[in-house]
Design an enzyme around this catalytic site. Structure first.
Site, PDB file in Angstrom:
ATOM      1  N   ASP A 109       5.550 -25.714  -2.046  1.00 23.04           N
ATOM      2  CA  ASP A 109       4.345 -25.747  -3.050  1.00 23.04           C
ATOM      3  C   ASP A 109       4.582 -25.285  -4.440  1.00 23.04           C
ATOM      4  O   ASP A 109       3.691 -24.531  -5.078  1.00 23.04           O
ATOM      5  CB  ASP A 109       3.147 -24.813  -2.381  1.00 23.04           C
ATOM      6  N   TYR A 113      -8.410 -25.872 -14.058  1.00 23.85           N
ATOM      7  CA  TYR A 113      -7.478 -24.840 -14.498  1.00 23.85           C
ATOM      8  C   TYR A 113      -6.620 -25.191 -15.531  1.00 23.85           C
ATOM      9  O   TYR A 113      -6.119 -26.481 -15.651  1.00 23.85           O
ATOM     10  CB  TYR A 113      -7.035 -24.198 -13.127  1.00 23.85           C
ATOM     11  N   HIS A 129       6.325 -30.933  -0.442  1.00 24.30           N
ATOM     12  CA  HIS A 129       5.143 -30.461  -1.344  1.00 24.30           C
ATOM     13  C   HIS A 129       5.389 -29.794  -2.426  1.00 24.30           C
ATOM     14  O   HIS A 129       5.671 -28.485  -2.234  1.00 24.30           O
ATOM     15  CB  HIS A 129       4.236 -29.833  -0.498  1.00 24.30           C
ATOM     16  N   HIS A 157       5.138 -29.362  -7.252  1.00 25.57           N
ATOM     17  CA  HIS A 157       4.323 -30.194  -8.201  1.00 25.57           C
ATOM     18  C   HIS A 157       5.260 -29.983  -9.721  1.00 25.57           C
ATOM     19  O   HIS A 157       6.102 -29.087  -9.561  1.00 25.57           O
ATOM     20  CB  HIS A 157       3.042 -29.480  -8.649  1.00 25.57           C
ATOM     21  N   THR A 197      -4.157 -31.445  -9.613  1.00 17.06           N
ATOM     22  CA  THR A 197      -5.289 -32.046 -10.306  1.00 17.06           C
ATOM     23  C   THR A 197      -5.404 -31.685 -11.498  1.00 17.06           C
ATOM     24  O   THR A 197      -6.113 -32.128 -12.465  1.00 17.06           O
ATOM     25  CB  THR A 197      -6.446 -31.049  -9.549  1.00 17.06           C
TER      26      THR A 197
END
Ligand code: 0GY
Length: 306
Positions: A258, A51, A33, A35, A79
């Site tokens: 993350d 954001y 996980h 990004h 997102t």
């Protein structure tokens, strides 16, 4: 060239120089996980985003991978890029087989587009239910997406708040793909680990054969990163929750950093400390091998040796 949008107020950048972990990750460890954000000059953020992050491109992600001793990444569409998967796909391609992707798609996505994403290394789609991140998608649209990706053998990654699970559980259980839950379903770690909420989550996992990411202690913690006596044991209030998930579902747990840790405003974790959190939650070498290597390989690189 247009002027880059300013970061969301209070936004913290990723840690500039994470420490060397004391715990050595086993060979073949997968960060399941993480990004990439932009860089926005090349990959602009989505107009509908809630954001605006800092730039956090693939080169920096790969540098962190190598620094921490990680072998592979699963790059999850964030997102802020909406359903434009270009930055994520570019990073997956650049990793040369050492990354897989999880995309965001709309219900009108074509089979050709899905095949293109699959060829690039995408193996799942993410459904996000956090109101601060997205405007909710109608469940019918999500079912349409799940039906379109199921023939490819993809799974659905679910990101929700623990309080919303009772309302969503039946819908999730009816989806025609494997399910993967982000960040242990975001438990309230001030509640007891054997309390109603977390027990309900564990029963949901059990009933529906769900995979769980034992991730994001830095986001779930209330007590913060304070380490005990130099032992590099940070985020101790999250440990009992993560340990319980790993103990009950050792064949269906995944771990991830993350990175670059979106939407944190209190503190930015030292990624080296996040690695050192692992042996506290997976307390035997056999469990760590499953969590870090065997399980993510089975889900994202089936049939490949690590
Ligand atoms: C995470 C968590 C967050 C953000 C996103 O896609 C996203 O924007 O997932 C969050 O703010 O909790 O998993 O990265």
């Amino acid at each position: 060239m247009s002027t880059p949008s300013p970061k969301t107020a209070g936004w913290l950048d990723w840690h500039p120089n994470p420490s060397e972990p004391a715990f050595r990750l086993p060979p073949g460890t997968v960060d399941a996980h993480c990004h990439v954000f932009g860089p926005q000059a090349t990959f602009p953020f989505a107009p509908e985003r809630k954001y605006t992050p800092c730039d956090a491109g693939k080169d920096r992600l790969f540098a962190l991978r190598d620094h921490l001793g990680i072998a592979r990444n699963v790059i999850v569409q964030a997102t802020c890029h909406g359903a434009d998967n270009s930055a994520m796909v570019d990073a997956v391609r650049a990793a040369g087989g050492r990354a897989r992707g999880v995309a965001t798609v709309r219900p009108d996505v074509t089979d050709d587009e899905l095949r293109r994403l699959d060829a690039a290394g995408v193996r799942g789609v993410r459904f996000n239910f956090l109101r601060r991140l997205v405007t909710a998608s109608p469940k019918d649209d999500l079912t349409t997406i799940a039906r379109k990706v199921a023939p490819l053998g993809w799974h659905v990654v679910l990101y929700f708040e623990s309080a919303d699970l009772p309302e969503l559980a039946d819908f999730f259980g009816a989806l025609p793909t494997a399910l993967v839950v982000d960040h242990m379903g975001r438990p309230d770690v001030t509640e007891p680990v054997d309390g109603e909420q977390f027990t309900g989550f564990l029963r949901f996992v059990d009933r529906h054969d769900v995979w769980v990411k034992v991730s994001c202690p830095e986001r779930l913690t209330v007590t913060g990163p304070a380490a005990l006596d130099g032992e590099r044991n940070a985020y101790t209030d999250v440990v009992p929750f993560a340990r319980r998930v790993v103990a009950e579902f050792e064949d269906r747990v995944l771990w991830g950093t993350d990175w670059p840790h979106p939407n944190l405003t209190d503190h930015m974790p030292d990624d080296g400390l996040l690695v050192d959190h692992v042996p506290h939650v997976a307390t035997t070498a056999a469990r760590r091998q499953k969590l870090l290597v065997d399980n993510p390989m089975r889900l994202y690189w089936p049939g490949e040796a690590n």
